[in-house]
Design a protein around this motif. Structure first.
Motif, short mmCIF file in Angstrom:
data_model
loop_
_atom_site.label_atom_id
_atom_site.label_comp_id
_atom_site.label_asym_id
_atom_site.label_seq_id
_atom_site.Cartn_x
_atom_site.Cartn_y
_atom_site.Cartn_z
N SER A 12 -2.83 -1.14 4.02
CA SER A 12 -1.70 -0.25 3.97
C SER A 12 -0.21 -0.92 3.22
O SER A 12 0.60 -0.54 3.50
N THR A 13 -0.62 -2.06 2.87
CA THR A 13 0.45 -2.67 2.13
C THR A 13 0.55 -2.36 0.48
O THR A 13 -0.53 -2.22 -0.03
N PRO A 14 1.65 -2.52 -0.11
CA PRO A 14 1.50 -2.28 -1.73
C PRO A 14 0.94 -2.98 -2.28
O PRO A 14 -0.22 -2.63 -3.12
N THR A 94 0.78 7.79 1.99
CA THR A 94 0.94 6.76 0.77
C THR A 94 1.91 7.19 -0.13
O THR A 94 1.95 6.61 -1.30
N LEU A 97 3.70 3.94 -0.94
CA LEU A 97 2.98 2.90 -1.51
C LEU A 97 2.44 3.27 -2.98
O LEU A 97 2.57 2.56 -3.91
#
Ligand code: NBX
Length: 800
Positions: A12-14, A94, A97
């Motif tokens: 869930s991080t870029p 998202t 993201l």
């Protein structure tokens, strides 16, 4: 994330999202960042987002299997799902993201997003309602599947040539559809034609139905349901190699082409029965594939047919899937060898029917000859159902021959036809209309006889719309303001919380922020002067909806402007959007006239900055999401007693547009909730309209008595708008079936009140905020809750 299946959790991080994009670009799209096209980037993004929902889908399916719940199956010939990318970004968390990751890889997020094509698998309100209900079902964690047809060509693309509507094919999946999961191994066999032999029905043509599904995620929950769409495929060996070798290339594939034509195109008709055999084939194709799939799913966890109704409710979206009733009888009696009585009782406890119309001409009927030829066994079953129905009617109402004739599933004159609505009422345990007024009119007019026989079967479920799509996604700016006003975004799952905005209508700062959002939305729509009132009428073209009434008002405004430009009060931009059925000439004439009036006004310097008519082509869900946030005034002006509900009226009110409307469909409920002071009511109500229609109504006397009306119609007849639209004016003068002239004065006077109200922007903004604050009832979540308590009686199942 689900590790039971050995799945790697999706990050869930870029940086993790970027990694997933890259890996999908390499391994699933087969290309590299250096050589990827925008289409490659789009498809890769879609897969990456879809992957994030897939694990939730797997867990949902596992939870459903585990609990062996009661299922809601929604059968609909149409789904207007709208663009998938923005929705799936939101529902998978998202939204931020994805663009960041795309940028980091050197792609333009805007360019990529523009490649998302909406699947236009529906005509109008009925198809969009189906999509909103699926969204709400998933959000409420109800085990549900939507069944439909995966048309190769969706609703046509509308273009204007010389102001006339021209239809172009909508090859929406030409590039493939990255959101779809094909499941070719779940194919079903469907028979048509043939005869009834000693062993039963022997079809003369067999085709395959191949399903694929789209994910239907719930908002703010783990559930991901599906909508399963069937595509027709030739049964194997339909390629004629012998003919091909002989150079007969077309003949070699003709069987395959005929089979695949079944899911080739959505009928672009929202009013009348096209009378086409292919349409009947489509309906049976949908029904037959879906029922077999439903039975297959029932058998995963159940073995006793007696349990079927406890585990299954099948909602028929209008009469298009009504053949499901005789089809389930056939499966149970002919294939499962149940007794007729037991089968009929199971069927009657399984199906429910939603009616979406009040127009008698829109009630589907099929020629007995055609139905009997295409589906001989089904016609036999319909006859037997009819015999039992008519026995019941005769014993309840002895000697009432005309009642028997009215209720029969078979219409005798002028040709023998099967009445699908009567079949739908007879084969279901619940029948609902889609707004209070509509449901009342169904029992007092359309289905009076049936309501007298089975009063308990009839109920109302007022339509609703998805607040996620039509507020949060369509209007992110207003959504942020609402969230800050309420102190939380919980309203997205409980829209009744919007009532908390009401006190803010008296807060000057909030009002100015609210106005700023409207202005921003108008600017985003590209409508030059954000100070002008944006007056919108967006819906399918139909005479009963009365786009012609709005047009007469526009012409009247134009005449006033010409005679006294200085006195013209309020600058207006009038926006029309909508399609007409290709063979509906009267509706197409209205379109052409609107474009002609628009051009005349635009060419006249006197109107500059004061009056403008815009008509963007190809109104669809994508465009609706841009127009609705910008609207100030919502036109809901159908002849009272004709619009079943309307749902655009709800979307517009939720986005702070104020309605000018008749007491028709759900307008009645909108007015009750937002308050009479915050709604511009005009026109005849249903009893008055019906009485006038039944009397000796002479539209010409109305014309004679009203100078402004006469001037408007004379202008059209005299060729003031490029010589276009005389037929429209003439039919209003001669017949005026929908009482346009009768309501003209009341409408124009009310529009003057609208203009006066607009001049007090603080007061207008108050009204706008109160419209939003008091429209929480019109959430599709509430609609589904009503279906659950009145008809479906299914309970939530949450993934572990
Ligand atoms: O269904 C619409 C009604 O006109 C609206 O009042 C209502 O709000 C909406 C949802 O309940 N009906 C509609 O859209 N009908 C069709 O699109 C249609 C399509 C094919 C057909 C007949 C009707 N053969």
């Amino acid at each position: 994330m689900d590790l039971r299946n050995g799945l790697r959790p999706l990050g869930s991080t870029p940086a993790e999202f970027e990694q997933d994009l890259l890996s999908n670009l390499y391994y699933r799209r087969g290309t590299t960042v250096e050589s990827a096209s925008a289409q490659d980037a789009y498809e890769t993004l879609a897969l990456t987002v879809r992957d994030r929902l897939a694990a939730r889908r797997a867990r949902t399916a596992a939870a459903h299997y585990e609990s062996n719940p009661r299922w809601v199956y929604y059968l609909s010939a149409e789904y207007l799902l709208g663009p998938q990318l923005e929705q799936n970004l939101l529902y998978s968390g998202t939204t931020d993201l994805a663009p960041a990751a795309l940028k980091a890889l050197g792609f333009s997020p805007e360019e990529v997003a523009a490649l998302d094509v909406e699947p236009g698998l529906g005509n109008g309100g009925l198809g969009r309602l189906a999509a909103c209900l699926l969204d709400a079902l998933a959000t409420l964690d109800i085990p549900a599947v939507g069944y439909g047809i995966r048309y190769d060509l969706g609703i046509f693309k509308q273009e204007f040539q010389n102001g006339e509507q021209v239809e172009r094919p909508d090859d929406w999946a030409f590039q493939g559809d990255p959101w779809e999961f094909p499941a070719p191994d779940d194919w079903q066999t469907v028979g048509f034609y043939g005869f009834i032999g000693p062993e039963g029905w022997v079809p003369g043509e067999v085709v395959h139905g191949e399903p694929s599904h789209l994910l239907v995620p719930g908002y703010g929950t783990e559930t991901v349901n599906i909508v399963r769409l069937w595509r027709a495929r030739a049964a194997q060996a339909s390629f004629d190699l012998r003919r091909f070798s002989a150079g007969q290339y077309a003949e070699a594939v003709q069987d395959a082409v005929r089979a695949e034509n079944i899911s080739k195109v959505l009928y672009p008709d929202d009013s009348t029965d096209m009378g086409r055999e292919l349409r009947l084939k489509q309906q049976y194709f949908l029904v037959s594939c879906s029922l077999r799939d439903i039975v297959r799913r029932f058998r995963f966890r159940n073995s006793d047919w007696a349990d079927f109704p406890a585990k299954t409710v099948i909602q028929l979206n209008d009469t298009h899937p009504t053949l499901a009733i005789p089809e389930l009888m056939r499966l149970l009696v002919d294939e499962e060898r149940l007794e007729w009585e037991q089968a009929w009782s199971l069927v009657r406890s399984t199906f429910a029917y939603t009616c979406h119309t009040l127009l008698p001409e829109a009630l589907e009927t099929w020629p007995v000859e055609m139905l009997g030829r295409l589906l001989p066994r089904h016609l036999e079953i319909i006859y037997k159902i009819n015999a039992e129905l008519l026995d019941e009617v005769r014993s309840r109402f002895p000697g009432d021959v005309s009642r028997v004739r009215r209720m029969s599933l078979i219409q005798e004159e002028p040709e023998r036809r099967v009445r699908m609505a009567n079949l739908a009422v007879t084969g279901t345990f619940a029948v609902n209309g889609v707004a209070e007024l509509h449901s009342q009119l169904l029992t007092s007019t359309t289905f009076t006889d049936f309501a007298e026989l089975w009063p308990d079967r009839f109920t109302n479920v007022t339509n609703g719309v998805s607040p996620r799509r039509f507020v949060r996604l369509a209007n992110p700016g207003l959504s942020t303001l609402i969230t800050s006003g309420l102190g939380s975004d919980a309203w997205l799952r409980d829209l009744s919380l919007l009532s908390g905005l009401a006190p803010l209508a008296d807060d000057a700062t909030f009002r100015s922020q609210w106005r700023a959002e409207k202005r921003r939305a108008k600017a985003a729509l590209g409508l030059g002067d954000p100070g002008a009132m944006l007056d919108v009428m967006i819906k399918r073209f139909h005479e009963y909806k009365r786009q012609q009434l709005k047009l007469l008002h526009v012409i009247t405004l134009y005449h006033r402007l010409r005679s006294n430009p200085g006195a013209f009060g309020v600058p207006r931009t009038v926006l029309f959007g909508g399609k007409a059925a290709p063979a509906y000439y009267a509706a197409k004439s209205i379109i052409r006239l609107i474009n002609a009036v628009s051009a005349t006004i635009a060419a006249d310097p006197v109107s500059s900055g004061l009056l403008r008519v815009v008509f963007p082509a190809n109104y669809n869900v994508t465009l609706a999401e841009k127009i609705i946030p910008a609207a100030d005034l919502s036109e809901q002006i159908s002849m009272a007693g004709k619009e079943a509900s309307g749902t655009g009226n709800m979307k517009l009110a939720l986005n702070g547009a104020i309605t000018i409307g008749t007491l028709d469909g759900a307008n009645v409920e909108i007015r009750d909730r937002v308050g009479a002071d915050n709604f511009f009511l005009f026109g005849l109500d249903t009893p008055a309209a019906a009485a006038l229609r039944a009397s000796d109504y002479r539209p010409r006397s109305v014309y004679d008595a009203d100078d402004e009306l006469r001037a408007a119609l004379d202008a059209i007849l005299g060729g003031a708008f490029g010589g276009v639209g005389q037929d429209v004016a003439q039919s209003l003068l001669d017949r005026d079936e929908y009482l346009t002239l009768a309501d003209y004065r009341s409408y124009v006077d009310k529009q003057d009140e609208v203009s006066a109200a607009w001049q007090d922007q603080e007061q207008w903004t108050r009204m706008s905020i109160l419209n939003t604050a008091n429209s929480g009832f019109f959430s599709a979540d509430r609609t589904v809750a009503d279906y659950l308590s009145r008809i479906w009686h299914a309970t939530p199942v949450r993934p572990a």
